[in-house]
Write a protein that holds these residues in place. Structure first.
Motif, short mmCIF file in Angstrom:
data_model
loop_
_atom_site.label_atom_id
_atom_site.label_comp_id
_atom_site.label_asym_id
_atom_site.label_seq_id
_atom_site.Cartn_x
_atom_site.Cartn_y
_atom_site.Cartn_z
N ASP A 220 14.72 -68.97 57.86
CA ASP A 220 15.02 -70.16 57.06
C ASP A 220 16.49 -70.27 56.70
OD1 ASP A 220 12.33 -71.03 56.97
OD2 ASP A 220 11.90 -69.55 55.41
N ASP A 221 17.21 -69.15 56.78
CA ASP A 221 18.63 -69.15 56.43
C ASP A 221 19.36 -68.22 57.39
OD1 ASP A 221 21.17 -68.90 55.32
OD2 ASP A 221 20.44 -68.90 53.26
N ILE A 222 20.36 -68.74 58.11
CA ILE A 222 21.07 -67.93 59.10
C ILE A 222 21.75 -66.72 58.46
CG2 ILE A 222 23.26 -69.17 58.96
CD1 ILE A 222 21.53 -67.99 62.19
N ALA A 223 22.00 -66.78 57.17
CA ALA A 223 22.60 -65.64 56.47
C ALA A 223 21.68 -64.43 56.44
CB ALA A 223 22.97 -66.04 55.04
N ASP A 224 20.37 -64.65 56.69
CA ASP A 224 19.40 -63.55 56.70
C ASP A 224 19.33 -62.84 58.06
OD1 ASP A 224 18.68 -64.03 54.06
OD2 ASP A 224 17.11 -65.45 54.63
N PHE A 225 20.06 -63.35 59.06
CA PHE A 225 19.99 -62.77 60.40
C PHE A 225 20.29 -61.27 60.42
CE2 PHE A 225 21.70 -61.55 64.51
CZ PHE A 225 20.82 -62.13 65.41
N PRO A 226 21.37 -60.81 59.76
CA PRO A 226 21.69 -59.38 59.84
C PRO A 226 20.58 -58.46 59.32
CG PRO A 226 23.58 -60.61 59.05
CD PRO A 226 22.42 -61.56 59.05
N THR A 227 19.85 -58.89 58.29
CA THR A 227 18.83 -58.03 57.69
C THR A 227 17.42 -58.29 58.20
OG1 THR A 227 18.65 -59.58 55.83
CG2 THR A 227 20.15 -57.71 55.57
N ILE B 103 16.56 -60.23 61.30
CA ILE B 103 16.37 -60.51 62.74
C ILE B 103 17.11 -59.54 63.64
CG2 ILE B 103 16.65 -62.24 64.56
CD1 ILE B 103 14.60 -63.05 62.46
N ALA B 104 18.32 -59.15 63.27
CA ALA B 104 19.22 -58.42 64.17
C ALA B 104 18.62 -57.13 64.72
CB ALA B 104 20.54 -58.12 63.48
N SER B 105 17.79 -56.45 63.96
CA SER B 105 17.26 -55.16 64.41
C SER B 105 16.03 -55.29 65.30
CB SER B 105 16.93 -54.28 63.21
OG SER B 105 15.96 -54.91 62.39
N ALA B 106 15.53 -56.52 65.52
CA ALA B 106 14.39 -56.71 66.43
C ALA B 106 14.78 -56.26 67.83
CB ALA B 106 13.97 -58.19 66.43
N ARG B 107 13.95 -55.39 68.44
CA ARG B 107 14.34 -54.75 69.68
C ARG B 107 13.57 -55.26 70.90
NH1 ARG B 107 14.28 -48.43 68.90
NH2 ARG B 107 15.42 -48.57 70.86
N THR B 108 14.25 -55.24 72.03
CA THR B 108 13.62 -55.55 73.30
C THR B 108 12.51 -54.54 73.58
OG1 THR B 108 15.66 -56.46 74.21
CG2 THR B 108 14.02 -55.68 75.80
N PHE B 109 11.37 -55.02 74.08
CA PHE B 109 10.27 -54.11 74.42
C PHE B 109 9.59 -54.60 75.70
CE2 PHE B 109 8.08 -57.46 72.16
CZ PHE B 109 6.86 -57.55 72.81
N VAL B 110 8.71 -53.77 76.22
CA VAL B 110 8.00 -54.12 77.44
C VAL B 110 6.61 -53.49 77.39
CG1 VAL B 110 8.84 -52.13 78.72
CG2 VAL B 110 8.14 -54.15 79.98
N PHE B 111 5.62 -54.18 77.94
CA PHE B 111 4.28 -53.59 78.08
C PHE B 111 4.27 -52.65 79.28
CE2 PHE B 111 3.20 -57.59 75.84
CZ PHE B 111 2.46 -57.06 74.80
N VAL B 112 3.48 -51.59 79.19
CA VAL B 112 3.41 -50.61 80.28
C VAL B 112 3.02 -51.30 81.59
CG1 VAL B 112 2.18 -48.58 81.12
CG2 VAL B 112 2.91 -48.68 78.74
N ARG B 113 2.09 -52.25 81.52
CA ARG B 113 1.62 -52.91 82.74
C ARG B 113 2.71 -53.73 83.42
NH1 ARG B 113 -0.60 -56.11 78.51
NH2 ARG B 113 0.18 -58.25 78.51
N GLU B 114 3.79 -54.03 82.70
CA GLU B 114 4.87 -54.84 83.27
C GLU B 114 5.96 -54.00 83.93
OE1 GLU B 114 5.23 -58.61 80.29
OE2 GLU B 114 5.80 -56.66 79.45
#
Length: 207
Positions: free
Chosen positions: A173-180, A182-193
């Motif tokens: 809702d507020d771009i100022a919240d991105f560092p706390t 959103i930023a730490s959301a990590r790339t992931f993959v399923f084993v089947r992929e």
């Protein structure tokens, strides 16, 4: 509002997620109206182009920018960090065809931008104004809707074909919240992929 650049240069290095190469990216302050430019310092004449939507050539497991021999993959984490922290002008030197993946999130970029700080410039910030509803649909069920608003916010929903990780949603809702938030959301993959991605020549730097 005025444009901003970073106050000092900083460097980050790690493997590239898809190429598996050891890659270094150095972020430099840039003059007004430069935009975000990526320079391939490993190529002859070191071609440098802005990170524009017009140059997006692929979006499978990462965003690829390409113009002639100039090609840089997996730019989304760095670009999102720059945008969220209000950096309008920056030149990024990259010594390979991909940005370093680091820990798989945008947070290392955010951390370094916060360390060096921002420098206000004289030119006015440029905005893209959404004046009416716009929709884009992809071939695999993707659906993007842009709506006019007086500030930037994102509502995201996704449904995975998985009993472990099914329907999910997130709001910014507020771009100022991105560092706390959103930023730490990590790339992931399923084993089947994993095997199909390896067969496509991707995730060579994954672990």
């Amino acid at each position: 509002m005025k444009q901003h650049t970073i106050q000092d240069s900083f460097t980050l290095s790690s493997v590239g997620l898809h190429t598996g190469l050891n890659i270094t990216a150095t972020f430099h302050p840039a003059p007004e109206n430069t935009g975000i430019c990526l320079r391939r310092v490993d190529l002859p004449k070191q071609p440098c182009y802005q990170a524009l939507a017009d140059y997006v050539s692929a979006t499978e497991r990462g965003t690829v920018l390409e113009r002639g021999k100039w090609k840089i993959s997996t730019v989304e984490h760095a670009l999102s960090a720059l945008y969220a922290l209000g950096v309008d002008n920056c030149i990024i030197d990259v010594d390979g065809p991909e940005m370093p993946i680091l820990d798989g999130s945008a947070y290392p970029f955010v951390e370094e931008i916060q360390k060096v700080g921002l420098q206000e410039q004289e030119a006015k910030k440029d905005y893209y104004v959404v004046k009416h509803k716009m929709e884009v649909k992809g071939d695999n069920g993707e659906h993007l809707i842009l709506l006019p608003d007086d500030h930037f916010c994102v509502n995201a929903q996704i449904a995975f074909d998985s009993k472990i990780l099914d329907n999910q949603f997130a709001n910014l809702d507020d771009i100022a919240d991105f560092p706390t938030e959103i930023a730490s959301a990590r790339t992931f993959v399923f084993v089947r992929e994993i095997e199909p991605l390896l067969n496509l020549g991707l995730i060579k730097g994954g672990d």
